[in-house]
Design an enzyme around this catalytic site. Structure first.
Site, PDB file in Angstrom:
ATOM      1  N   HIS A  49       2.172  -4.004   9.143  1.00 29.79           N
ATOM      2  CA  HIS A  49       3.382  -3.609   8.626  1.00 29.79           C
ATOM      3  C   HIS A  49       4.228  -3.101   9.804  1.00 29.79           C
ATOM      4  O   HIS A  49       3.605  -2.257  10.737  1.00 29.79           O
ATOM      5  CB  HIS A  49       3.543  -2.917   7.431  1.00 29.79           C
ATOM      6  CG  HIS A  49       2.901  -3.561   6.513  1.00 29.79           C
ATOM      7  ND1 HIS A  49       3.621  -4.424   5.320  1.00 29.79           N
ATOM      8  CD2 HIS A  49       1.601  -3.388   5.743  1.00 29.79           C
ATOM      9  CE1 HIS A  49       2.757  -4.673   4.349  1.00 29.79           C
ATOM     10  NE2 HIS A  49       1.545  -4.097   4.617  1.00 29.79           N
TER      11      HIS A  49
ATOM     12  N   HIS B 203       0.703  -1.323   0.041  1.00 30.97           N
ATOM     13  CA  HIS B 203       0.067   0.035   0.018  1.00 30.97           C
ATOM     14  C   HIS B 203       0.763   1.109   0.044  1.00 30.97           C
ATOM     15  O   HIS B 203       0.580   2.235  -0.659  1.00 30.97           O
ATOM     16  CB  HIS B 203      -0.945  -0.033   1.155  1.00 30.97           C
ATOM     17  CG  HIS B 203      -2.064  -1.100   1.271  1.00 30.97           C
ATOM     18  ND1 HIS B 203      -1.742  -2.483   1.157  1.00 30.97           N
ATOM     19  CD2 HIS B 203      -3.474  -0.743   1.047  1.00 30.97           C
ATOM     20  CE1 HIS B 203      -3.145  -2.966   1.042  1.00 30.97           C
ATOM     21  NE2 HIS B 203      -3.701  -2.318   1.026  1.00 30.97           N
TER      22      HIS B 203
END
Length: 271
Positions: free
Chosen positions: A235, A193
């Protein structure tokens, strides 16, 4: 004098330590010492003979083992620095994962953070680009949209390949969603992303005429998309930062292989 000699003999007889069973306490037995020393010599000679009869490879391994142990016990400065930074990254990422689950401090905002993350997903952007490409009637618009589609496909393939190589898991044990499986975004490093948001924002800033407020909002959107992946626990911080770097590198790659208007028209006609 003759009377003193019988007295001394009587004293020696009456002395308990002069008996045979107590002689070992006064004088060490020479036979035992000699047997012990001879056995030690024989064992030493046998060990030396065994060492001589051993293979040279075993000797080299025995000589190399201390060096390997020293290398493990005394790691290099780079190794210590890398492990320290990695530990800091994991600790900070866990602290910033405030929306990792419903029980987290910001668990109520998890749905909104997930919605922000979807705006940086590859599937909606590819679908929107195809719809705009079908409705576009200008050559310049079709050229930009075709190159944007190329950039999105390259981003998905490059990030998926890097994630398969690294196979780094996130700070929290969170299962990827359906859209993540479709784009093969199942590991943590690098953040797909973040790379996509950085690539798209740089692409639009270069090829679209936007007012300054829109430019600022575009950069803030890219930063928020990357940071949202840390907040939901998918993440690490370094994953997002590396994603931004890879996104910029992908933009530079698309600029190098930019398709001309004629090439785009040929591809559109084939499609």
């Amino acid at each position: 004098m003759p009377a003193s000699q019988p007295r001394s003999r009587a004293r020696d007889r009456n002395n308990v330590l002069n008996r045979a069973e107590f002689l070992s306490l006064n004088q060490p037995l020479k036979g035992n010492q000699e047997s012990r020393s001879s056995s030690r010599k024989q064992s030493g000679q046998a060990g030396a003979a065994g060492a001589q009869n051993s293979n040279p490879k075993e000797r080299r391994q025995s000589q190399q083992l201390p060096e390997e142990d020293c290398m493990q016990l005394n790691p290099s400065f780079k190794g210590i620095a890398f492990n320290s930074l990695l530990a800091i990254d994991i600790c900070m990422s866990k602290r910033l994962g405030v929306c990792a689950n419903r029980a987290s401090s910001w668990g109520g905002a998890r749905s909104m953070i997930n919605l922000l993350g979807i705006t940086g997903h590859g599937i909606p952007w590819i679908a929107g680009t195809l719809i705009c490409l079908v409705k576009s009637s200008t050559l310049a618009g079709q050229e930009v949209l075709m190159n944007l589609l190329l950039a999105l496909l390259l981003d998905i393939m490059i990030v998926a390949g890097l994630q398969k190589l690294a196979k780094r898991k996130g700070p929290y044990d969170i299962n990827p969603g359906l859209l993540d499986y479709l784009t093969m975004d199942t590991y943590a490093f690098p953040a797909g992303h973040a790379s996509r948001a950085a690539m798209l924002s740089k692409f639009f800033l270069n090829h679209l005429v936007l007012a300054i407020p829109l430019r600022i909002l575009l950069v803030l959107w890219a930063l928020c998309v990357g940071f949202s992946r840390v907040m939901i626990g998918r993440h690490h911080i370094t994953d997002v930062l590396s994603g931004f770097v890879f996104g910029y590198l992908q933009f530079r790659l698309v600029e190098l292989i930019w398709m001309s208007s004629n090439t785009c028209q040929m591809l559109i006609s084939i499609w």
